[in-house]
Write an enzyme that holds these catalytic residues in place. Structure first.
Site, mmCIF file in Angstrom:
data_model
loop_
_atom_site.group_PDB
_atom_site.id
_atom_site.type_symbol
_atom_site.label_atom_id
_atom_site.label_comp_id
_atom_site.label_asym_id
_atom_site.label_seq_id
_atom_site.Cartn_x
_atom_site.Cartn_y
_atom_site.Cartn_z
ATOM 1 N N ASP A 1 101.151 -2.633 -41.592
ATOM 2 C CA ASP A 1 101.862 -1.436 -41.754
ATOM 3 C C ASP A 1 103.312 -1.954 -42.338
ATOM 4 O O ASP A 1 103.805 -2.958 -41.882
ATOM 5 C CB ASP A 1 102.181 -0.677 -40.390
ATOM 6 C CG ASP A 1 102.818 0.603 -40.604
ATOM 7 O OD1 ASP A 1 102.445 1.231 -41.549
ATOM 8 O OD2 ASP A 1 103.468 1.107 -39.838
ATOM 9 N N SER B 1 92.367 4.021 -44.154
ATOM 10 C CA SER B 1 91.854 4.771 -43.016
ATOM 11 C C SER B 1 91.393 5.849 -43.664
ATOM 12 O O SER B 1 91.521 6.495 -44.877
ATOM 13 C CB SER B 1 92.987 4.747 -42.140
ATOM 14 O OG SER B 1 93.847 5.958 -42.686
ATOM 15 N N THR B 2 90.497 6.659 -42.630
ATOM 16 C CA THR B 2 89.914 8.096 -42.912
ATOM 17 C C THR B 2 90.939 8.988 -42.939
ATOM 18 O O THR B 2 90.758 10.113 -43.876
ATOM 19 C CB THR B 2 88.859 8.328 -41.939
ATOM 20 O OG1 THR B 2 89.574 8.443 -40.662
ATOM 21 C CG2 THR B 2 87.693 7.507 -41.754
ATOM 22 N N HIS C 1 102.263 -3.110 -51.271
ATOM 23 C CA HIS C 1 100.883 -3.567 -51.128
ATOM 24 C C HIS C 1 100.711 -4.722 -51.759
ATOM 25 O O HIS C 1 99.764 -5.359 -51.377
ATOM 26 C CB HIS C 1 99.969 -2.334 -51.575
ATOM 27 C CG HIS C 1 100.078 -0.898 -50.823
ATOM 28 N ND1 HIS C 1 99.889 -0.935 -49.549
ATOM 29 C CD2 HIS C 1 100.498 0.389 -51.265
ATOM 30 C CE1 HIS C 1 99.976 0.312 -49.005
ATOM 31 N NE2 HIS C 1 100.537 0.950 -49.994
ATOM 32 N N LEU D 1 85.185 -18.176 -39.472
ATOM 33 C CA LEU D 1 85.886 -16.877 -39.016
ATOM 34 C C LEU D 1 85.117 -15.673 -39.464
ATOM 35 O O LEU D 1 84.890 -15.598 -40.660
ATOM 36 C CB LEU D 1 87.353 -16.936 -39.763
ATOM 37 C CG LEU D 1 87.988 -15.726 -39.583
ATOM 38 C CD1 LEU D 1 88.450 -15.347 -38.116
ATOM 39 C CD2 LEU D 1 89.387 -15.416 -40.504
ATOM 40 N N TRP E 1 93.137 9.532 -47.128
ATOM 41 C CA TRP E 1 92.921 10.436 -48.048
ATOM 42 C C TRP E 1 94.055 11.555 -48.400
ATOM 43 O O TRP E 1 93.794 12.380 -49.495
ATOM 44 C CB TRP E 1 91.574 11.062 -47.804
ATOM 45 C CG TRP E 1 90.481 9.746 -47.860
ATOM 46 C CD1 TRP E 1 89.704 9.374 -46.791
ATOM 47 C CD2 TRP E 1 89.688 9.544 -49.001
ATOM 48 N NE1 TRP E 1 88.755 8.488 -47.270
ATOM 49 C CE2 TRP E 1 88.783 8.515 -48.560
ATOM 50 C CE3 TRP E 1 89.862 9.629 -50.432
ATOM 51 C CZ2 TRP E 1 87.915 7.671 -49.465
ATOM 52 C CZ3 TRP E 1 88.894 8.921 -51.280
ATOM 53 C CH2 TRP E 1 88.095 8.004 -51.033
#
Length: 255
Positions: A35, A80-81, A52, A146, A84
């Site tokens: 974040d 995330s959902t 970003h 990993l 949108w």
């Protein structure tokens, strides 16, 4: 086993080395909410997208730091959902950006023995993004240094709802009796059931919430909230969070 001997991660530019910890006190699974990208850009008079872009470098550095300190599973919240709900322009940019990141970084990740897995919903997600995710999964499927879970079009509640729907279908088809449903059974219906519960949950930017990430998996996670904005975060911050984790006593409800 990995197809070839994995190459070692690049050293951090500062020369910093991971702390020496008892492997028993190193979290097996770390989940991160990356974040603060937009706020980082705004503070510098830049477009949100620049945050970003800088965040991509932070992520790749953290992945390398996770390998160095011995983390076995790393999950990150990429889209995330709820994302949108952002402007159509930003959604398009984010989807294209994540598609490029997956494409551009997969060879380097594969060389380091990183296994890539995607968690999230397919509906609404661009087919070109899904194609890149599947290609990365296929390329890296034999790796074991990993496991990197890339959560794209993901929501913790959505994952639980999707699991319940699949369970209901199996009950309806006679494949599963309701009396046999347990927590262990439920886990098998999650997006990536082979990934263990989250040990350490990290969120950057100073926000103190889960934001619908890894809800089921984080039932007994330890939480570390960093004030750093994600583009300023690097492996040294990951290591500091892990040292914090290692100093805690996990009791799982016992005395």
């Amino acid at each position: 086993m990995a197809r070839n001997t994995p190459r070692l991660p690049d050293s951090h530019p500062s020369g910093a080395k991971p702390p020496t910890l008892d492997p028993r006190h190193t979290p097996k699974h770390v989940a991160i909410v990356m974040d603060g990208n937009g706020r980082w850009a705004k503070a510098r008079g830049l477009q949100r997208t620049e945050g970003h872009t800088r965040g991509e470098g932070a992520l790749f550095d953290v992945i390398q730091g996770a390998i160095e300190i011995g983390v076995r599973y790393l999950s990150v919240f990429a889209f995330s959902t709820e994302n949108w709900r952002r402007s159509p322009e930003e959604v398009r940019w984010l989807l294209g950006f994540n598609r490029r990141v997956i494409h551009d970084r997969r060879d380097s990740l594969n060389e380091m023995g990183v296994k890539v897995l995607w968690a999230g919903r397919a509906p609404k997600l661009w087919q070109s993004v899904i194609k890149e995710l599947k290609a990365a999964e296929e390329l890296s499927k034999d790796n074991d240094t990993l496991t990197f879970q890339f959560c794209m079009n993901y929501g913790g509640r959505a994952e639980i709802v999707d699991a319940v729907q699949r369970i209901a279908q199996d009950v309806e088809q006679g494949k599963l009796h309701p009396s046999r449903i347990s927590e262990k059974t439920f886990r098998k219906y999650l997006y990536q059931p082979e990934i263990p519960d989250v040990d350490l949950f990290i969120r950057s930017s100073g926000e103190l919430r889960l934001s619908n990430f890894q809800l089921w998996e984080s039932a007994y996670a330890e939480f570390v909230f960093s004030n750093k904005l994600w583009p300023d975060f690097d492996r040294r911050d990951l290591w500091a969070a892990i040292e914090n984790y290692a100093a805690r006593e996990r009791r799982y409800g016992s005395v």
